[in-house]
Design a protein around this motif. Structure first.
Motif: not given
Length: 542
Positions: A63-64, A289-292, A294-299
């Motif tokens: 999802n991220g 939801a939190r993990r998604s 975090q992934w989104a922010i890095w990408l």
């Protein structure tokens, strides 16, 4: 190594970039692959939860990646690279604003919204309010924000086609915009949220990979030395101003105020974008939801670092004048850079990525807008929440998707040629003004009531739209949407600095003046659910 020493690998015709047949072929391959994936995904799209929230079956990382795909629109790839190439430092401020905005979404909104366990933004806003009026207002706001965002994507499609296929006639570009819109409608009708999520994942992977390859390539041409690249950009521009603030927003007090307004809209708008908020419902738990996010922010952060190199690289290698004179204007910077450094093959790949970016984002926007109308207006307002026929609700969503697709095609034809990063900034202003105050008040202010919500949403929407209509963005200047008209009574191109505080204030005033008391029991229930996720999945069957 400077731009003058580079071999020219483009076609001899200065108005033609790369090979149109190759560009179309690579894009056709992407469409064919994604259509197969969407068709496969459609086999599992049977219920309303499948259509709206992909059955909550995606992991946090998946999802991220999809969120980054939704967020990294044509404005990010085409508009920002062009803005940096032409305006230098001031163009990069778009990247900073879009990235910092995620902190608001992560810290204040993402997990709490997901834990309410519904399908749309209106589910959260109406949780402890009167259902019909608040759902109607939230749905209208969702449709308006989605429309502004769709305008940007469709304008990007027209400009990109003009550049890559040499179609300079307005009718030809209008036809291409219509084809992009038709493909978008097909994705949404067949695949629902599950299909569009997979399209987003593929597109995000292609976009970040393509931008990464070009970034390394450009830096490699300057000995992996960013200072040498910046020096070449200064040489190509003929001024050191590209490295300093002020090229776009430093001429006067008004332009500086315009920049502050733009910054506010970018930073506060993300947490109010319905198509981003809807993504949090596709994961099974609040932890995912939190993990998604975090992934989104890095990408997303990685990609925006790439835009710095791509923008200055385009300025150094292609040159600001050639970019502005290209058929697609500033939106042509990234494709022109790809053609200059890697020839027709890299250009074809980057063109396909840009097309994929537009297609995927418009599909996400369309499903969000259609879901809002079907779930909020049809099921909960017209049917009063008593509609047991979920198939009918999904059918209404699909019909709405077709209508939205047609409207966005017409709007895209009108907006063709505009800077798409700027058009997206207007969508952010509407989201920050009409949605964010109500979301924050609903989640955190116990006394907030229906009147406050309606004042904030309708008032914020009305003020923002009015100021945009009477701004230089629409008339009075060569770069306006209607340059021959002149009714720019409001001096700022982005209304955020005025509309956002007014919307927050209207929410407070409406609440305090209202004689309707807030429901403390409902607030307590919402607080427990938003913090723990208790009963969130059951709420989807409500």
């Amino acid at each position: 190594m400077h731009a003058a020493a580079l071999p020219t690998v483009l076609a001899q015709d200065p108005d033609q970039v790369g090979s149109p047949l190759l560009n179309i072929g690579i894009f056709g391959l992407f469409v064919a692959v994604t259509l197969v994936i969407v068709l496969r995904a459609s086999r599992n799209t049977k219920t309303a939860a499948d259509y709206y929230a992909a059955g909550r079956a995606f992991t946090g990382p998946q999802n991220g990646i999809a969120i980054s795909g939704d967020y990294l629109s044509a404005a990010s790839f085409l508009g920002i690279a062009g803005a940096i190439a032409v305006n230098g430092y001031d163009g990069f401020l778009y990247s900073i604003g879009f990235l910092v905005a995620w902190l608001v979404a992560l810290l204040l909104v993402a997990e709490l919204l997901r834990n309410t366990g519904r399908y749309t933004m209106a589910d959260v806003l109406s949780f402890r309010m009167q259902q019909k009026p608040v759902r109607t207002a939230a749905s209208i706001s969702t449709l308006v924000v989605s429309f502004f965002y769709l305008l940007a994507q469709m304008a990007g499609a027209g400009g990109l086609i003009a550049l890559l296929l040499g179609i300079e006639s307005g009718a030809g570009q209008a036809l291409v915009i219509a084809i992009v819109g038709a493909l978008m409608i097909v994705y949404v009708l067949i695949g629902g949220m599950r299909g569009t999520t997979w399209v987003q994942i593929i597109k995000a992977a292609l976009l970040i990979t393509g931008a990464g390859v070009m970034t390394v390539w450009v830096l490699g041409m300057y000995g992996m030395n960013l200072s040498s690249l910046l020096g070449a950009a200064v040489e190509a521009a003929g001024t050191e101003n590209v490295l300093n603030p002020g090229m776009a927003y430093g001429e006067s007090g008004i332009t500086r105020l315009d920049f502050l307004s733009l910054s506010l809209a970018l930073v506060l708008g993300t947490a109010g974008l319905p198509h981003i908020l809807m993504r949090f419902y596709t994961v099974p738990t609040s932890k995912e939801a939190r993990r998604s996010v975090q992934w989104a922010i890095w990408l997303i952060g990685l990609f925006y670092l790439f835009t710095l190199v791509l923008g200055y690289g385009a300025g150094a290698i292609v040159g600001p004048e050639r970019i502005q004179d290209a058929p697609g204007g500033v939106n042509s910077a990234a494709p022109l850079l790809a053609g200059e450094i890697g020839g027709p093959l890299l250009l074809g790949f980057i063109a396909a990525v840009a097309f994929a970016t537009i297609l995927a984002v418009v599909a996400g926007l369309t499903i969000t807008a259609s879901a809002s109308f079907a779930h909020d207006i049809y099921a909960n307002v017209i049917k009063g929440g008593a509609a047991d026929d979920k198939a009918a609700e999904v059918r209404v969503a699909r019909i709405t998707a077709v209508v939205i697709g047609v409207v966005s095609i017409l709007g895209g034809i009108v907006a063709n040629g505009q800077n798409i990063a700027f058009l997206v900034a207007l969508a952010f202003a509407v989201a920050a003004s009409a949605n964010l105050p109500t979301i924050l008040y609903s989640l955190f202010w116990k006394r907030f009531n229906t009147t406050g919500a309606l004042w904030s949403m309708y008032g914020g929407l009305a003020v923002t739209i009015t100021l945009i209509v009477f701004s230089p963005a629409v008339s009075g200047h060569d770069s306006s949407m209607f340059p021959s008209a002149d009714f720019d009574l409001f001096p700022l191109s982005n209304p955020g600095i005025v509309s956002i505080p007014i919307s927050f204030a209207l929410g407070v005033i409406g609440t305090l003046l209202s004689k309707r008391p807030a429901d403390p029991a409902k607030y307590s229930e919402m607080e427990v659910r938003s913090l723990t996720g208790l009963g969130a999945e059951k709420a989807t069957e409500h």
